[in-house]
Write an enzyme that holds these catalytic residues in place. Sequence first.
Site, PDB file in Angstrom:
ATOM      1  N   CYS A  32       3.548   1.625   2.614  1.00  0.00           N
ATOM      2  CA  CYS A  32       4.791   0.897   2.327  1.00  0.00           C
ATOM      3  C   CYS A  32       5.716   1.753   1.480  1.00  0.00           C
ATOM      4  CB  CYS A  32       4.494  -0.406   1.598  1.00  0.00           C
ATOM      5  SG  CYS A  32       3.521  -1.593   2.517  1.00  0.00           S
TER       6      CYS A  32
ATOM      7  N   CYS B 226       0.838  -1.194   0.000  1.00  0.00           N
ATOM      8  CA  CYS B 226       0.000   0.000   0.000  1.00  0.00           C
ATOM      9  C   CYS B 226       0.870   1.239   0.000  1.00  0.00           C
ATOM     10  CB  CYS B 226      -0.937   0.012   1.213  1.00  0.00           C
ATOM     11  SG  CYS B 226      -0.061   0.255   2.776  1.00  0.00           S
TER      12      CYS B 226
ATOM     13  N   ASP C 158      11.502  23.391 -32.168  1.00  0.00           N
ATOM     14  CA  ASP C 158      12.039  22.194 -32.815  1.00  0.00           C
ATOM     15  C   ASP C 158      13.525  22.283 -33.125  1.00  0.00           C
ATOM     16  OD1 ASP C 158      11.848  24.127 -34.861  1.00  0.00           O
ATOM     17  OD2 ASP C 158      11.709  22.566 -36.384  1.00  0.00           O
TER      18      ASP C 158
ATOM     19  N   ASP D  80       7.662  28.854 -31.345  1.00  0.00           N
ATOM     20  CA  ASP D  80       8.673  29.215 -32.340  1.00  0.00           C
ATOM     21  C   ASP D  80       7.988  29.248 -33.706  1.00  0.00           C
ATOM     22  OD1 ASP D  80      11.304  29.564 -33.503  1.00  0.00           O
ATOM     23  OD2 ASP D  80      11.088  27.497 -34.199  1.00  0.00           O
TER      24      ASP D  80
END
Length: 864
Positions: free
Chosen positions: A28, A25, A647, A449
């Site tokens: 833990c 769970c 890009d 851009d």
Amino acid sequence: MTQCQLHCREEIEFMKQFNVTGMSCAACSAHVEKAVTAVPGVTSCTVSLLTNSMTVEGSASSADVIAAVDAAGYGASEKGARREAAPAADELKDTETPKMVHRLIASLIFWLPLMYIMGWMLWRWPLPPFFENNHLALMMFEMLDTIVVMVINQKFFVSGFKGLVHRAPNMDTLVAMGATAAFGYSTVMLFLMADAVVRGDMAQVMVYMDEMYFESAATILTLITIGKTLEAYSKGRTTDALKSLMKLAPKTATVVKNGVETEVSIDAVQQGDVFVVRPGENIPVDGVVLEGHSAVNESALTGESIPVDKAEGDSVSAATINQSGFLRCRATRVGEDTTLSQIIQMVSDAAATKAPIAKIADKVSGVFVPTVITIAVVTTLVWLLLGRDIGYALARGISVLVISCPCSLGLATPVAIMVGNGMGAKNGVLFKTAASLEQAGAVDIVALDKTGTITSGEPRVTDILPADGTTEEELLRLALALEQKSEHPLARAILEEGARRQMQAEAVTDFEALPGNGVTAKQEGVSLCTGNLKFMETHAAVSGEIRAKAEELAAQGKTPLFFSQDGRLAGILAVADVIKADSPQAVRELQNMGIRVVMLTGDNQRTADAIGKQAGVDEVIAGVLPDGKESVIRDLMRQGRVAMVGDGINDAPALTRADTGIAIGAGTDVAIDAADVVLMKSRLSDVPAAIRLSRATLRDIHENLFWAFFYNSIGIPLAAGVFVPLGLTLNPMFGAAAMSLSSVCVVGNALRLNLFNMHDGRKDKKIRHTPRKEAPQNTARTVPCPVPPAPTEGAVEKTMEIEGMMCEHCERTVQKALEAVPGVERVTADAKAGTAVIRMRPDTPEETLSRAVEEAGYLPHGMR
């Protein structure tokens, strides 16, 4: 090795991933995170309950990390280096669900008799003659049957009490304590019942029999197992996208060696190998086409259903399908370097990271179980002090234990992140981390851009305007004949237009390129000429009407080229970097979301305004130098949260600086490395889609967290008996059922994202974001080598006069040529002024700069 390379190498070496076992769970995972974070040298630790994985950053050794996990009561093993951390297909196989199904079937077989006995107690269902009047034997059967159910589900007890010993109680601790308390109390009642039978006190026998909770203990375990099984099945489905990507990977390749085709394992293919792909076959690795033509279905990687034509020189990617022709290719990227492997790596990394909102659940989960145990003990004591018998008080305490559900809190965020990330991957939108998936939806400003993002990045013929007495075809044939020997970017655009129309360039003689003016040639004794307006006026008469059309084209950001034949004006061809078809719609969708759209470009203001008007952006920022984009993003971040879309290499610093960097998939590797989100289809329309998916995922997380907190805030008081005065109480068995269903509901709600249409903008809403409080200067992320070097001390700026620049494409060509010269930091070229401003080291030779300009096809005229 440069300092940047050393830093990149250090980052990779100090980021490791581990498999973690034994977690049940969120408590833990929180305990494991706390234990590992305390290890000297660990700077960051993220544990994923969903994938049972852990990512650790820092200088600590793997042995120290594993030892810390072991000391916390769990198990760990290293996956390997970060580049090898993408899961293998067998790691993604759902092995947990089959195990849970077997446990569930066995539990149900032994649980059903207990339910029948309860039916006998409530409605006097018929019993075998041996048990009819033998109540002691019936209760002993219940005890033995319950023991079998407890043995089948021993994992709850092993994990639960182990967590208690290590002072890290978890969900299994709650289940184990509840079942143990019910079984222990019932066992005591059984012994007292046996004593009453010996004494012949049958009235007391019936009292003790009503005080037994054997069936409750078995029911708690069985119902929790039902919930765990459904949860395991649902969690297994969250990795469907990753598993489907793994299935795409080809297993073999047909390699050509010494003229012989040989089928080899995909692992045996090396960079530079030549391989062949026949129609219907998958392309095994990334490569470049050496021979052949075909249509390739790239939907597996980009989501685009329309096949892409491939010819010699074109690149192909692994896992795409060759649909028609025969292809002979050379391998360029193999193994983990292929596009498919990188996508799998990104999706896997995103699953292993944690979204900022998950910290809320983590903080609660860390103290949740101890708090619940305390509430259960207090509840039992309070009811005893109020005069209730121990059976009633214990039932209230057990109900508190079994209805509490830290799992729903722990799963609220990761399952939604995993499903959302998978949805994005299937649609060609890759989120590198869980944080990027969460933050993308919170942006206020999107900076785009221009070149390659809003526009196609390549000049194209946009207008063909023949003069009187000339047809459109005649004008284009004239243009093809003149430009066939030119290397100018605008000439290539004209040649490509001719190729699209399947027209052949006719031969010419006496070809001469006049930099800054145009081109002249002869065809069968007829003089041909092309160039700008100033040059054309010396060769042919230009009417006022043609002049006005040229000015109108220039105002639209296009470059008009004039053509004449034998001293007579033949017409104008306009060339421009055209916007992508989906750009205006993408901008409108962003604006409908309440997002301000800004366009960044290094072009002149007139061209930028023309493109910005066509795209419909809110603001245009022109004349931005490569290193200036990062500064612009910094300024925008003072106004709100910013996403940068680009890009190119020059976009990498801005992508890194922005709150969310979004890279167009067809861009450079550096831009993709610098970004948080990668758009594989290279479509601007995927930007609003990514933001839309982020918002839907975050909304799903909020719903999950709300219901998880709401469930526990109502369920725990109900189980404790707070509403008893109102006639509301809760049986431990119903508490166990509610606990199981809460986790299933959270996971099921997250799986609804699979039905979400991320490209449907009809339900978009404008969202008001709260002003940022943090300083934007600290938002830059560490990425491999995208940031340009710092300005050199003592650098100087000089202006070079250059003849031959006619348009923005010329400006970019000159700029690129000069920036490649060692010692040059940045260049700003201006075609209208005929100059280039160069920032460089003082010792940079002017002769080298002039030679670079000449090789680019232009004439330098000294420095000043």
